[in-house]
Design a protein around this motif. Structure first.
Motif, PDB file in Angstrom:
ATOM      1  N   LYS A  43       0.795  -1.228   0.000  1.00 16.28           N
ATOM      2  CA  LYS A  43       0.000   0.000   0.000  1.00 16.28           C
ATOM      3  C   LYS A  43       0.825   1.275   0.000  1.00 16.28           C
ATOM      4  O   LYS A  43       0.284   2.349  -0.250  1.00 16.28           O
ATOM      5  N   SER A  71      -7.660  -0.658   6.396  1.00 16.45           N
ATOM      6  CA  SER A  71      -7.515  -1.846   7.233  1.00 16.45           C
ATOM      7  C   SER A  71      -6.151  -1.829   7.903  1.00 16.45           C
ATOM      8  O   SER A  71      -5.794  -2.738   8.630  1.00 16.45           O
ATOM      9  N   GLY A 178      -5.058 -11.298  -4.385  1.00 16.00           N
ATOM     10  CA  GLY A 178      -6.324 -11.018  -3.716  1.00 16.00           C
ATOM     11  C   GLY A 178      -6.741  -9.597  -4.054  1.00 16.00           C
ATOM     12  O   GLY A 178      -5.958  -8.826  -4.615  1.00 16.00           O
ATOM     13  N   ALA A 179      -7.974  -9.244  -3.714  1.00 14.82           N
ATOM     14  CA  ALA A 179      -8.431  -7.877  -3.981  1.00 14.82           C
ATOM     15  C   ALA A 179      -9.263  -7.353  -2.827  1.00 14.82           C
ATOM     16  O   ALA A 179     -10.104  -8.063  -2.274  1.00 14.82           O
ATOM     17  N   THR A 181      -9.638  -3.130  -2.464  1.00 14.35           N
ATOM     18  CA  THR A 181     -10.073  -2.030  -3.341  1.00 14.35           C
ATOM     19  C   THR A 181      -9.993  -2.437  -4.812  1.00 14.35           C
ATOM     20  O   THR A 181     -10.623  -1.816  -5.662  1.00 14.35           O
ATOM     21  N   GLY A 183      -7.190  -2.196  -6.517  1.00 15.72           N
ATOM     22  CA  GLY A 183      -6.087  -1.449  -7.127  1.00 15.72           C
ATOM     23  C   GLY A 183      -4.922  -2.334  -7.520  1.00 15.72           C
ATOM     24  O   GLY A 183      -4.410  -2.242  -8.640  1.00 15.72           O
ATOM     25  N   SER A 276      -3.346 -12.257   4.158  1.00 16.05           N
ATOM     26  CA  SER A 276      -3.841 -12.177   2.786  1.00 16.05           C
ATOM     27  C   SER A 276      -2.832 -12.801   1.821  1.00 16.05           C
ATOM     28  O   SER A 276      -3.184 -13.170   0.696  1.00 16.05           O
ATOM     29  N   ASP A 307       1.769  -8.138   2.468  1.00  9.77           N
ATOM     30  CA  ASP A 307       2.356  -7.503   3.666  1.00  9.77           C
ATOM     31  C   ASP A 307       3.139  -8.482   4.534  1.00  9.77           C
ATOM     32  O   ASP A 307       3.384  -9.627   4.132  1.00  9.77           O
ATOM     33  N   TYR A 312       0.880  -9.523  12.322  1.00 10.20           N
ATOM     34  CA  TYR A 312      -0.061 -10.564  12.777  1.00 10.20           C
ATOM     35  C   TYR A 312       0.548 -11.476  13.841  1.00 10.20           C
ATOM     36  O   TYR A 312       0.094 -12.601  14.012  1.00 10.20           O
TER      37      TYR A 312
HETATM   38  C1  LIG Z   1      -3.197  -7.048   3.870  1.00  9.67           C
HETATM   39  C2  LIG Z   1      -3.827  -6.650   2.574  1.00  9.67           C
HETATM   40  N1  LIG Z   1      -3.797  -7.493   1.559  1.00  9.67           N
HETATM   41  C3  LIG Z   1      -4.387  -7.200   0.370  1.00  9.67           C
HETATM   42  C4  LIG Z   1      -5.045  -6.009   0.163  1.00  9.67           C
HETATM   43  C5  LIG Z   1      -5.770  -5.782  -1.147  1.00  9.67           C
HETATM   44  O1  LIG Z   1      -5.216  -4.833  -1.980  1.00  9.67           O
HETATM   45  P1  LIG Z   1      -6.115  -3.898  -2.885  1.00  9.67           P
HETATM   46  O2  LIG Z   1      -6.842  -2.951  -1.970  1.00  9.67           O
HETATM   47  O3  LIG Z   1      -5.143  -3.196  -3.771  1.00  9.67           O
HETATM   48  O4  LIG Z   1      -7.092  -4.731  -3.641  1.00  9.67           O
HETATM   49  C6  LIG Z   1      -5.089  -5.104   1.203  1.00  9.67           C
HETATM   50  C7  LIG Z   1      -5.827  -3.861   1.064  1.00  9.67           C
HETATM   51  O5  LIG Z   1      -6.155  -3.165   2.012  1.00  9.67           O
HETATM   52  C8  LIG Z   1      -4.456  -5.425   2.441  1.00  9.67           C
HETATM   53  O6  LIG Z   1      -4.491  -4.579   3.494  1.00  9.67           O
END
Ligand SMILES: Cc1ncc(COP(=O)(O)O)c(C=O)c1O
Length: 328
Positions: A43, A71, A178-179, A181, A183, A276, A307, A312
């Motif tokens: 991010k 988040s 994964g998704a 937002t 982006g 994630s 991340d 965690y």
């Molecule tokens: C830990 C984590 N993984 C994946 C994503 C997903 O990314 P995106 O928002 O670009 O779809 C987010 C988004 O907040 C995230 O915080």
């Protein structure tokens, strides 16, 4: 050689071959490891881009306040950008996010407002609504709104996509992410598909999110919405930045699978990553196993890992917490 501020360290993250977790898959599988960003997640890329665009548009003035629903990871990125550029931050988040994420935001000087998870997005208590209200009440503030802000997709179109194309020397054939937002998956997919229209993009959703069914049936089903543990991915809304036409297939993953794959990435590959990441990895393995016959030995699959495991420690990497949820 040095960066003129911490912002110069954003992006250009490593691409790492997976050797054990994908040993049954008959092609190369690589991980794009985003915890190398200074804020600890993918991010940071969008945080910088959204603020640069607001400055260009003249909506963010010196000493201004950045207000965002997050988040946790977008907040960390925005907080770092704010420090480097002299802004203040107020973030709203939900009570499901790990304490570590909230602690990071506060450590980086942000004010954090915790909102309930289990309320509808349009409820005035939701973290979306509170962020919007605070941005109206706070003078000289902006609400970047990562869900609808085109700078979110653009950041990945300009950085993550070109990095993957260069790092694989144009050999990438499958991209798995994964998704939340949207982006990350859409900005990267848009760039990569422009280079190679045959490239396959696979989205991964947690059970409890609306995206999987929406992708397959174009139906927004409220019955699909229920609480789940995996943080940052999946939605109870259709984010403006999520373009399903850029995705070729969608799979979904249980919390248990996501958590177990997260631990496997740490123990088997030395990749100490967040939940994630395990979800994306579990989805990738399931998809690749069921599509084995379509794979060629020189295919190159990239799984994006958003991340770090440090976010965690009190959850996925804590045996008591894992046992308590029946994840072990
Ligand atoms: C830990 C984590 N993984 C994946 C994503 C997903 O990314 P995106 O928002 O670009 O779809 C987010 C988004 O907040 C995230 O915080």
């Amino acid at each position: 050689m040095w960066h003129s501020s911490i912002l110069g360290a954003i992006g250009d993250t490593p691409l790492v071959k997976l050797n054990k977790i994908t040993s049954q898959i008959p092609c190369t599988v690589l991980a794009k490891v985003e915890f190398f960003n200074p804020g600890g997640s993918v991010k940071d890329r969008i945080a910088l881009k959204m603020i640069e665009e607001a400055e260009k548009a003249g909506t963010l003035h010196p000493g201004g306040t950045i207000i965002e629903g997050t988040s946790g990871n977008t907040g960390a990125g925005l907080a770092i950008v704010a420090i480097a550029k002299g802004y203040k931050c107020i973030f709203t988040t939900t009570d499901k996010q790990s304490q570590e994420k909230v602690d990071v935001l506060r450590a980086l000087g942000a004010e954090v407002v915790i909102c309930p998870t289990n309320v509808a997005p349009e409820d005035p208590r939701s973290y979306y609504s509170v962020a919007k209200r605070l941005s109206k009440e706070t003078p000289n503030s902006i609400y970047p709104n990562q869900y609808d802000n085109p700078a979110n997709v653009q950041a990945h179109y300009e950085s993550t996509g070109p990095e993957l194309w260069a790092q694989t020397e144009g050999k990438i054939t499958h991209y798995v992410a994964g998704a939340g937002t949207g982006g990350t998956i859409c900005g990267t997919a848009k760039f990569l598909k422009e280079q190679n229209p045959n490239l396959k993009v696979i989205g991964v959703d947690p059970y409890g999110s609306v995206y999987y069914k929406y992708f397959h049936e174009r139906v927004f089903d409220h019955a699909e919405i229920y609480p789940y543990i995996t943080e940052g991915v999946g939605e109870d809304i259709l984010a403006g930045n999520m373009d399903f036409d850029l995705v070729d297939d969608y799979v979904r993953v249980t919390d248990k699978d996501a958590m177990q794959y997260t631990r496997r990435l740490a123990r088997e590959e030395g990749l100490f990553v967040g939940g994630s990441c395990g979800m994306a990895m579990a989805g990738a393995v399931h998809w690749l196993e069921t599509h084995q016959k379509t794979l060629k030995p020189d295919d190159v699959v990239v799984v994006l890992l958003p991340d770090s495991g440090f976010r965690y420690l009190s959850k996925i990497y804590n045996d008591k917490w894992m046992e308590g949820h029946g994840f072990l």
